[in-house]
Design a protein around this motif. Structure first.
Motif, PDB file in Angstrom:
ATOM      1  N   MET A 114       2.995  -4.973 -16.521  1.00  0.00           N
ATOM      2  CA  MET A 114       4.364  -5.167 -16.123  1.00  0.00           C
ATOM      3  C   MET A 114       4.809  -6.526 -16.639  1.00  0.00           C
ATOM      4  O   MET A 114       4.081  -7.486 -16.522  1.00  0.00           O
ATOM      5  N   THR A 115       5.985  -6.592 -17.145  1.00  0.00           N
ATOM      6  CA  THR A 115       6.443  -7.839 -17.719  1.00  0.00           C
ATOM      7  C   THR A 115       7.014  -8.779 -16.667  1.00  0.00           C
ATOM      8  O   THR A 115       6.746  -9.960 -16.689  1.00  0.00           O
ATOM      9  N   ALA A 116       7.809  -8.282 -15.761  1.00  0.00           N
ATOM     10  CA  ALA A 116       8.383  -9.123 -14.711  1.00  0.00           C
ATOM     11  C   ALA A 116       7.442  -9.146 -13.516  1.00  0.00           C
ATOM     12  O   ALA A 116       6.837  -8.141 -13.165  1.00  0.00           O
ATOM     13  N   ARG A 117       7.313 -10.299 -12.902  1.00  0.00           N
ATOM     14  CA  ARG A 117       6.428 -10.439 -11.746  1.00  0.00           C
ATOM     15  C   ARG A 117       7.041  -9.713 -10.555  1.00  0.00           C
ATOM     16  O   ARG A 117       8.159  -9.994 -10.164  1.00  0.00           O
ATOM     17  N   THR A 118       6.314  -8.776  -9.982  1.00  0.00           N
ATOM     18  CA  THR A 118       6.842  -7.994  -8.858  1.00  0.00           C
ATOM     19  C   THR A 118       6.145  -8.312  -7.545  1.00  0.00           C
ATOM     20  O   THR A 118       6.553  -7.822  -6.516  1.00  0.00           O
ATOM     21  N   GLY A 119       5.088  -9.090  -7.592  1.00  0.00           N
ATOM     22  CA  GLY A 119       4.321  -9.404  -6.396  1.00  0.00           C
ATOM     23  C   GLY A 119       2.944  -8.779  -6.485  1.00  0.00           C
ATOM     24  O   GLY A 119       2.733  -7.791  -7.196  1.00  0.00           O
ATOM     25  N   TYR A 120       2.002  -9.366  -5.774  1.00  0.00           N
ATOM     26  CA  TYR A 120       0.612  -8.912  -5.850  1.00  0.00           C
ATOM     27  C   TYR A 120       0.440  -7.467  -5.427  1.00  0.00           C
ATOM     28  O   TYR A 120      -0.274  -6.705  -6.066  1.00  0.00           O
ATOM     29  N   VAL A 121       1.087  -7.065  -4.352  1.00  0.00           N
ATOM     30  CA  VAL A 121       0.906  -5.713  -3.825  1.00  0.00           C
ATOM     31  C   VAL A 121       1.560  -4.695  -4.750  1.00  0.00           C
ATOM     32  O   VAL A 121       0.964  -3.664  -5.060  1.00  0.00           O
ATOM     33  N   ALA A 122       2.768  -4.991  -5.228  1.00  0.00           N
ATOM     34  CA  ALA A 122       3.439  -4.072  -6.145  1.00  0.00           C
ATOM     35  C   ALA A 122       2.668  -3.955  -7.450  1.00  0.00           C
ATOM     36  O   ALA A 122       2.549  -2.861  -8.011  1.00  0.00           O
ATOM     37  N   GLU A 123       2.125  -5.065  -7.935  1.00  0.00           N
ATOM     38  CA  GLU A 123       1.326  -5.020  -9.158  1.00  0.00           C
ATOM     39  C   GLU A 123       0.065  -4.190  -8.955  1.00  0.00           C
ATOM     40  O   GLU A 123      -0.332  -3.429  -9.840  1.00  0.00           O
ATOM     41  N   ALA A 124      -0.549  -4.316  -7.797  1.00  0.00           N
ATOM     42  CA  ALA A 124      -1.742  -3.512  -7.506  1.00  0.00           C
ATOM     43  C   ALA A 124      -1.389  -2.030  -7.431  1.00  0.00           C
ATOM     44  O   ALA A 124      -2.122  -1.183  -7.949  1.00  0.00           O
ATOM     45  N   ALA A 125      -0.268  -1.709  -6.809  1.00  0.00           N
ATOM     46  CA  ALA A 125       0.169  -0.314  -6.727  1.00  0.00           C
ATOM     47  C   ALA A 125       0.487   0.237  -8.117  1.00  0.00           C
ATOM     48  O   ALA A 125       0.118   1.374  -8.440  1.00  0.00           O
ATOM     49  N   ALA A 126       1.134  -0.559  -8.951  1.00  0.00           N
ATOM     50  CA  ALA A 126       1.463  -0.129 -10.308  1.00  0.00           C
ATOM     51  C   ALA A 126       0.194   0.065 -11.135  1.00  0.00           C
ATOM     52  O   ALA A 126       0.088   1.021 -11.912  1.00  0.00           O
ATOM     53  N   THR A 127      -0.779  -0.820 -10.965  1.00  0.00           N
ATOM     54  CA  THR A 127      -2.053  -0.685 -11.674  1.00  0.00           C
ATOM     55  C   THR A 127      -2.767   0.596 -11.259  1.00  0.00           C
ATOM     56  O   THR A 127      -3.320   1.319 -12.094  1.00  0.00           O
ATOM     57  N   GLN A 128      -2.742   0.895  -9.972  1.00  0.00           N
ATOM     58  CA  GLN A 128      -3.374   2.118  -9.479  1.00  0.00           C
ATOM     59  C   GLN A 128      -2.659   3.355 -10.013  1.00  0.00           C
ATOM     60  O   GLN A 128      -3.297   4.325 -10.416  1.00  0.00           O
ATOM     61  N   LEU A 129      -1.334   3.329 -10.031  1.00  0.00           N
ATOM     62  CA  LEU A 129      -0.574   4.452 -10.575  1.00  0.00           C
ATOM     63  C   LEU A 129      -0.907   4.653 -12.051  1.00  0.00           C
ATOM     64  O   LEU A 129      -1.131   5.783 -12.497  1.00  0.00           O
ATOM     65  N   ALA A 130      -0.975   3.580 -12.821  1.00  0.00           N
ATOM     66  CA  ALA A 130      -1.311   3.682 -14.245  1.00  0.00           C
ATOM     67  C   ALA A 130      -2.713   4.262 -14.432  1.00  0.00           C
ATOM     68  O   ALA A 130      -2.929   5.109 -15.310  1.00  0.00           O
ATOM     69  N   ALA A 131      -3.660   3.833 -13.612  1.00  0.00           N
ATOM     70  CA  ALA A 131      -5.031   4.355 -13.710  1.00  0.00           C
ATOM     71  C   ALA A 131      -5.072   5.842 -13.372  1.00  0.00           C
ATOM     72  O   ALA A 131      -5.778   6.624 -14.027  1.00  0.00           O
ATOM     73  N   THR A 132      -4.310   6.253 -12.375  1.00  0.00           N
ATOM     74  CA  THR A 132      -4.256   7.665 -11.991  1.00  0.00           C
ATOM     75  C   THR A 132      -3.647   8.508 -13.111  1.00  0.00           C
ATOM     76  O   THR A 132      -4.166   9.571 -13.450  1.00  0.00           O
ATOM     77  N   LEU A 133      -2.558   8.020 -13.699  1.00  0.00           N
ATOM     78  CA  LEU A 133      -1.937   8.749 -14.798  1.00  0.00           C
ATOM     79  C   LEU A 133      -2.879   8.857 -16.000  1.00  0.00           C
ATOM     80  O   LEU A 133      -2.972   9.911 -16.631  1.00  0.00           O
ATOM     81  N   ALA A 134      -3.584   7.783 -16.307  1.00  0.00           N
ATOM     82  CA  ALA A 134      -4.517   7.792 -17.437  1.00  0.00           C
ATOM     83  C   ALA A 134      -5.649   8.789 -17.202  1.00  0.00           C
ATOM     84  O   ALA A 134      -6.087   9.465 -18.129  1.00  0.00           O
ATOM     85  N   ALA A 135      -6.105   8.893 -15.956  1.00  0.00           N
ATOM     86  CA  ALA A 135      -7.186   9.831 -15.635  1.00  0.00           C
ATOM     87  C   ALA A 135      -6.704  11.277 -15.675  1.00  0.00           C
ATOM     88  O   ALA A 135      -7.422  12.169 -16.144  1.00  0.00           O
ATOM     89  N   ARG A 136      -5.501  11.516 -15.216  1.00  0.00           N
ATOM     90  CA  ARG A 136      -4.991  12.894 -15.162  1.00  0.00           C
ATOM     91  C   ARG A 136      -4.450  13.384 -16.493  1.00  0.00           C
ATOM     92  O   ARG A 136      -4.407  14.583 -16.736  1.00  0.00           O
TER      93      ARG A 136
END
Length: 69
Positions: free
Chosen positions: A1-23
């Motif tokens: 993510m280019t803009a800082r969204t916060g630690y929790v939002a970044e963690a959620a976005a990272t998890q979503l990206a990992a899930t999409l990559a796996a599926r």
């Protein structure tokens, strides 16, 4: 993510990206990141706040300044 969204939002976005990559293993990384950015933007536009209790973040190591007495 280019803009800082916060630690929790970044963690959620990272998890979503990992899930999409796996599926969808053939989906290119730039497309996954585009989907994740769109999802985060949609959530923010509709008023969602991605947060966690302060106690969850309390264990995060703090950056220490060096060279100060």
């Amino acid at each position: 993510m280019t803009a800082r969204t916060g630690y929790v939002a970044e963690a959620a976005a990272t998890q979503l990206a990992a899930t999409l990559a796996a599926r969808f293993p053939g989906l290119p990384d730039h497309e996954i990141q585009a989907v994740v950015r769109a999802q985060v933007a949609d959530l923010r536009e509709t008023g969602w706040r991605i947060s966690a209790p302060v106690s969850v973040l309390a264990d995060r190591p703090r950056a220490r300044k060096t060279g100060q007495a």
